[in-house]
Motif scaffolding. Structure first.
Motif, PDB file in Angstrom:
ATOM      1  N   ALA A   1       0.825  -1.210   0.000  1.00  0.00           N
ATOM      2  CA  ALA A   1       0.000   0.000   0.000  1.00  0.00           C
ATOM      3  C   ALA A   1       0.858   1.258   0.000  1.00  0.00           C
ATOM      4  N   LEU A   2       1.911   1.283   0.807  1.00  0.00           N
ATOM      5  CA  LEU A   2       2.771   2.470   0.872  1.00  0.00           C
ATOM      6  C   LEU A   2       3.508   2.695  -0.440  1.00  0.00           C
ATOM      7  N   GLY A   3       3.896   1.631  -1.103  1.00  0.00           N
ATOM      8  CA  GLY A   3       4.536   1.793  -2.400  1.00  0.00           C
ATOM      9  C   GLY A   3       3.611   2.442  -3.410  1.00  0.00           C
ATOM     10  N   HIS A   4       2.341   2.035  -3.388  1.00  0.00           N
ATOM     11  CA  HIS A   4       1.379   2.589  -4.351  1.00  0.00           C
ATOM     12  C   HIS A   4       0.980   4.023  -4.018  1.00  0.00           C
ATOM     13  N   LEU A   5       1.166   4.437  -2.767  1.00  0.00           N
ATOM     14  CA  LEU A   5       0.832   5.822  -2.425  1.00  0.00           C
ATOM     15  C   LEU A   5       1.787   6.813  -3.067  1.00  0.00           C
ATOM     16  N   GLY A   6       3.009   6.368  -3.311  1.00  0.00           N
ATOM     17  CA  GLY A   6       3.955   7.202  -4.060  1.00  0.00           C
ATOM     18  C   GLY A   6       4.578   8.350  -3.304  1.00  0.00           C
ATOM     19  N   ASN A   7       4.582   8.306  -1.979  1.00  0.00           N
ATOM     20  CA  ASN A   7       5.179   9.379  -1.179  1.00  0.00           C
ATOM     21  C   ASN A   7       6.623   9.001  -0.831  1.00  0.00           C
ATOM     22  N   PRO A   8       7.611   9.610  -1.475  1.00  0.00           N
ATOM     23  CA  PRO A   8       9.007   9.226  -1.227  1.00  0.00           C
ATOM     24  C   PRO A   8       9.484   9.502   0.193  1.00  0.00           C
ATOM     25  N   ASP A   9       8.757  10.339   0.941  1.00  0.00           N
ATOM     26  CA  ASP A   9       9.172  10.652   2.311  1.00  0.00           C
ATOM     27  C   ASP A   9       9.129   9.422   3.216  1.00  0.00           C
ATOM     28  N   VAL A  10       8.370   8.395   2.809  1.00  0.00           N
ATOM     29  CA  VAL A  10       8.226   7.206   3.658  1.00  0.00           C
ATOM     30  C   VAL A  10       9.356   6.197   3.423  1.00  0.00           C
ATOM     31  N   ALA A  11      10.179   6.428   2.405  1.00  0.00           N
ATOM     32  CA  ALA A  11      11.222   5.458   2.045  1.00  0.00           C
ATOM     33  C   ALA A  11      12.116   5.066   3.225  1.00  0.00           C
ATOM     34  N   PRO A  12      12.582   6.013   4.052  1.00  0.00           N
ATOM     35  CA  PRO A  12      13.439   5.605   5.183  1.00  0.00           C
ATOM     36  C   PRO A  12      12.774   4.601   6.118  1.00  0.00           C
ATOM     37  N   ALA A  13      11.449   4.687   6.262  1.00  0.00           N
ATOM     38  CA  ALA A  13      10.743   3.753   7.140  1.00  0.00           C
ATOM     39  C   ALA A  13      10.626   2.361   6.510  1.00  0.00           C
ATOM     40  N   LEU A  14      10.797   2.280   5.193  1.00  0.00           N
ATOM     41  CA  LEU A  14      10.654   0.993   4.498  1.00  0.00           C
ATOM     42  C   LEU A  14      11.982   0.249   4.346  1.00  0.00           C
ATOM     43  N   ARG A  15      13.077   0.976   4.335  1.00  0.00           N
ATOM     44  CA  ARG A  15      14.369   0.331   4.062  1.00  0.00           C
ATOM     45  C   ARG A  15      14.703  -0.791   5.043  1.00  0.00           C
ATOM     46  N   PRO A  16      14.407  -0.651   6.352  1.00  0.00           N
ATOM     47  CA  PRO A  16      14.723  -1.774   7.257  1.00  0.00           C
ATOM     48  C   PRO A  16      14.053  -3.086   6.860  1.00  0.00           C
ATOM     49  N   ALA A  17      12.920  -3.009   6.156  1.00  0.00           N
ATOM     50  CA  ALA A  17      12.220  -4.231   5.764  1.00  0.00           C
ATOM     51  C   ALA A  17      12.996  -5.029   4.720  1.00  0.00           C
ATOM     52  N   LEU A  18      14.010  -4.418   4.128  1.00  0.00           N
ATOM     53  CA  LEU A  18      14.870  -5.157   3.193  1.00  0.00           C
ATOM     54  C   LEU A  18      15.696  -6.216   3.914  1.00  0.00           C
ATOM     55  N   GLN A  19      15.765  -6.112   5.237  1.00  0.00           N
ATOM     56  CA  GLN A  19      16.498  -7.094   6.049  1.00  0.00           C
ATOM     57  C   GLN A  19      15.554  -8.041   6.778  1.00  0.00           C
ATOM     58  N   ASP A  20      14.287  -8.026   6.416  1.00  0.00           N
ATOM     59  CA  ASP A  20      13.295  -8.862   7.093  1.00  0.00           C
ATOM     60  C   ASP A  20      13.678 -10.341   6.989  1.00  0.00           C
ATOM     61  N   SER A  21      13.304 -11.121   7.999  1.00  0.00           N
ATOM     62  CA  SER A  21      13.630 -12.552   7.992  1.00  0.00           C
ATOM     63  C   SER A  21      12.839 -13.328   6.937  1.00  0.00           C
ATOM     64  N   ASN A  22      11.720 -12.767   6.503  1.00  0.00           N
ATOM     65  CA  ASN A  22      10.881 -13.416   5.491  1.00  0.00           C
ATOM     66  C   ASN A  22      11.275 -12.899   4.102  1.00  0.00           C
ATOM     67  N   PRO A  23      11.707 -13.768   3.176  1.00  0.00           N
ATOM     68  CA  PRO A  23      12.140 -13.291   1.860  1.00  0.00           C
ATOM     69  C   PRO A  23      11.024 -12.615   1.065  1.00  0.00           C
ATOM     70  N   TYR A  24       9.783 -13.027   1.309  1.00  0.00           N
ATOM     71  CA  TYR A  24       8.672 -12.414   0.576  1.00  0.00           C
ATOM     72  C   TYR A  24       8.409 -10.997   1.075  1.00  0.00           C
ATOM     73  N   VAL A  25       8.597 -10.770   2.361  1.00  0.00           N
ATOM     74  CA  VAL A  25       8.481  -9.407   2.883  1.00  0.00           C
ATOM     75  C   VAL A  25       9.573  -8.534   2.260  1.00  0.00           C
ATOM     76  N   ARG A  26      10.756  -9.087   2.125  1.00  0.00           N
ATOM     77  CA  ARG A  26      11.846  -8.323   1.508  1.00  0.00           C
ATOM     78  C   ARG A  26      11.497  -7.941   0.062  1.00  0.00           C
ATOM     79  N   ILE A  27      10.838  -8.848  -0.626  1.00  0.00           N
ATOM     80  CA  ILE A  27      10.439  -8.555  -2.012  1.00  0.00           C
ATOM     81  C   ILE A  27       9.417  -7.413  -2.041  1.00  0.00           C
ATOM     82  N   TYR A  28       8.440  -7.467  -1.141  1.00  0.00           N
ATOM     83  CA  TYR A  28       7.457  -6.382  -1.078  1.00  0.00           C
ATOM     84  C   TYR A  28       8.129  -5.052  -0.765  1.00  0.00           C
ATOM     85  N   ALA A  29       9.086  -5.076   0.137  1.00  0.00           N
ATOM     86  CA  ALA A  29       9.792  -3.847   0.490  1.00  0.00           C
ATOM     87  C   ALA A  29      10.569  -3.309  -0.708  1.00  0.00           C
TER      88      ALA A  29
END
Length: 405
Positions: free
Chosen positions: A237-265
């Motif tokens: 949902a946050l990706g589709h909103l298109g607000n680049p200000d939220v990017a810093p809050a999403l970057r930690p999810a690139l290290q998520d333990s679930n590979p599918y969560v990492r893909i969404y991030a």
């Protein structure tokens, strides 16, 4: 009044339109006589396609949707032309029968077809679908309403926000995205207090799209939720909103333990213009798990990026798992790549009905008119679920006038 301009010469020499004769018989519910009348004309003019269309309409009026489908498909043996408006009527009749089926899978497929065919003239069908006890059927019916304009569609979606089943409420919240009237805003604001987190998340996403900062903040919090599914939904949902200000809050999810969560991030960051997002997705294409790698390929296809095509083509091979072959063909089709079509044609001959049904559905997802011939042939499959799926897929491809749409 059915209008085709076909005439029948009667004994007195006065020309009486065939459709008028048929219309009078239909008013009397004398379907047998109407069919005999049409059959007589077809014996004289076997390639009078407007008369063929009239026959289909009579069968539909008689409540014989399967016979109407069979009658319509006869034209393909003589290379007859399609009549999209008539065929859409056949498909809609079959949707209604599918919704009433005892087969749960067929009911769900019919609801999905209703969502794909959604238009204002089908609101009565949506209302009936929303009365079924199956949460999946109701959720799909609500999803279809998202593409229907008008207050009645909005009212049905708002009512679904109060359904007893969370799956239906979540679908309603998502479907209301884009509607900015006061009643919708109030209903979504109330849904922010739903006891089920998934419903709250969908409501927050809908309100955040309207620019409400409180909803945006709530949606961002879900990125850190313990539930994997909620984290993925929030990232999407946050990706589709298109607000680049939220990017810093999403970057930690690139290290998520679930590979599918990492893909969404990664996909969300790519949508926000972060080059790191695509880079991560391309790296995941080399993941040792084929399902993870193919999911990354799908995420790239969402971005219009064909980087994952080689991995998908590899999965099309004859020795690969059937579900992987179908998934690869579908994902490639989303890129306008039709290398999966021969696989789908092959799977249309599979012994298992569900495999043929899934192959038929996937053919329906191919653009540029690809797969129409295969779907036409599938209309005569020995299994009724396959025939119905072919009819729904073909109706979506052919289009047809949508009254009130």
């Amino acid at each position: 009044m059915i209008g085709f301009g076909i005439v029948l010469v009667v004994a007195c020499g006065r020309e009486v339109p065939l459709e008028d004769r048929v219309e009078q018989l239909l008013k009397k519910q004398d379907y047998g006589q109407a069919l005999d009348l049409v059959a007589g004309e077809l014996r004289k003019r076997p390639e009078a396609w407007t008369v063929h269309d009239l026959r289909v309409r009579v069968l539909l009026a008689a409540g014989q949707a399967d016979e109407a489908l069979r009658a319509y498909a006869e034209r393909y043996r003589s290379a007859g032309p399609d009549a999209p408006v008539v065929f859409r009527q056949v498909a809609i009749a079959l949707v209604q029968e599918g919704l009433a089926s005892r087969d749960g899978l067929l009911r769900a497929r019919a609801a999905a077809a209703l969502a794909a065919l959604a238009s204002p003239d089908l609101l009565p069908v949506h209302r009936r679908a929303l009365a079924y006890p199956d949460a999946s059927v109701q959720a799909l019916a609500v999803r279809g309403l998202a593409s229907v304009s008008g207050e009645e569609a909005g009212r049905l979606m708002r009512e679904a926000l109060g359904d007893s089943q969370a799956e239906v409420r979540a679908a309603a919240a998502a479907a209301l995205t884009g509607r900015n009237d006061a009643e919708t805003r109030a209903a979504l604001a109330q849904a922010l207090h739903d006891p089920v987190q998934g419903v709250r998340l969908r409501a927050a996403a809908a309100l955040a799209r309207q620019g409400q900062p409180e909803a945006f903040t709530l949606l961002t919090r879900f990125v850190r939720d313990p539930d994997d599914s909620l984290r993925m939904q929030a990232l999407e949902a946050l990706g589709h909103l298109g607000n680049p200000d939220v990017a810093p809050a999403l970057r930690p999810a690139l290290q998520d333990s679930n590979p599918y969560v990492r893909i969404y991030a990664a996909e969300a960051l790519a949508r926000l213009g972060e080059p790191l997002g695509r880079e991560v997705l391309r790296q995941v294409l080399r993941h040792p798990s084929r399902s993870v790698a193919m999911y990354a390929a799908e995420a790239l296809s969402n971005l219009g990026d064909a980087s994952g095509a080689p991995r998908l083509v590899e999965a099309l091979g004859p020795g690969q798992d059937l579900s992987a072959r179908l998934y690869a063909a579908w994902t490639l089709a989303r890129l306008g790549d039709h290398r999966g079509k021969p696989v789908l044609d092959e799977l249309l001959q599979h012994d298992e009905v569900q495999i043929r049904m899934q192959a038929t559905w996937t053919l329906g997802q191919m653009g540029d008119g690809v797969g129409v011939g295969s779907l036409q042939r599938a209309l005569t499959d020995e299994a009724r679920p396959v025939r119905l799926q072919a009819a729904w897929a073909l109706a979506t491809k052919l289009g047809g006038q949508r009254p009130g749409g």
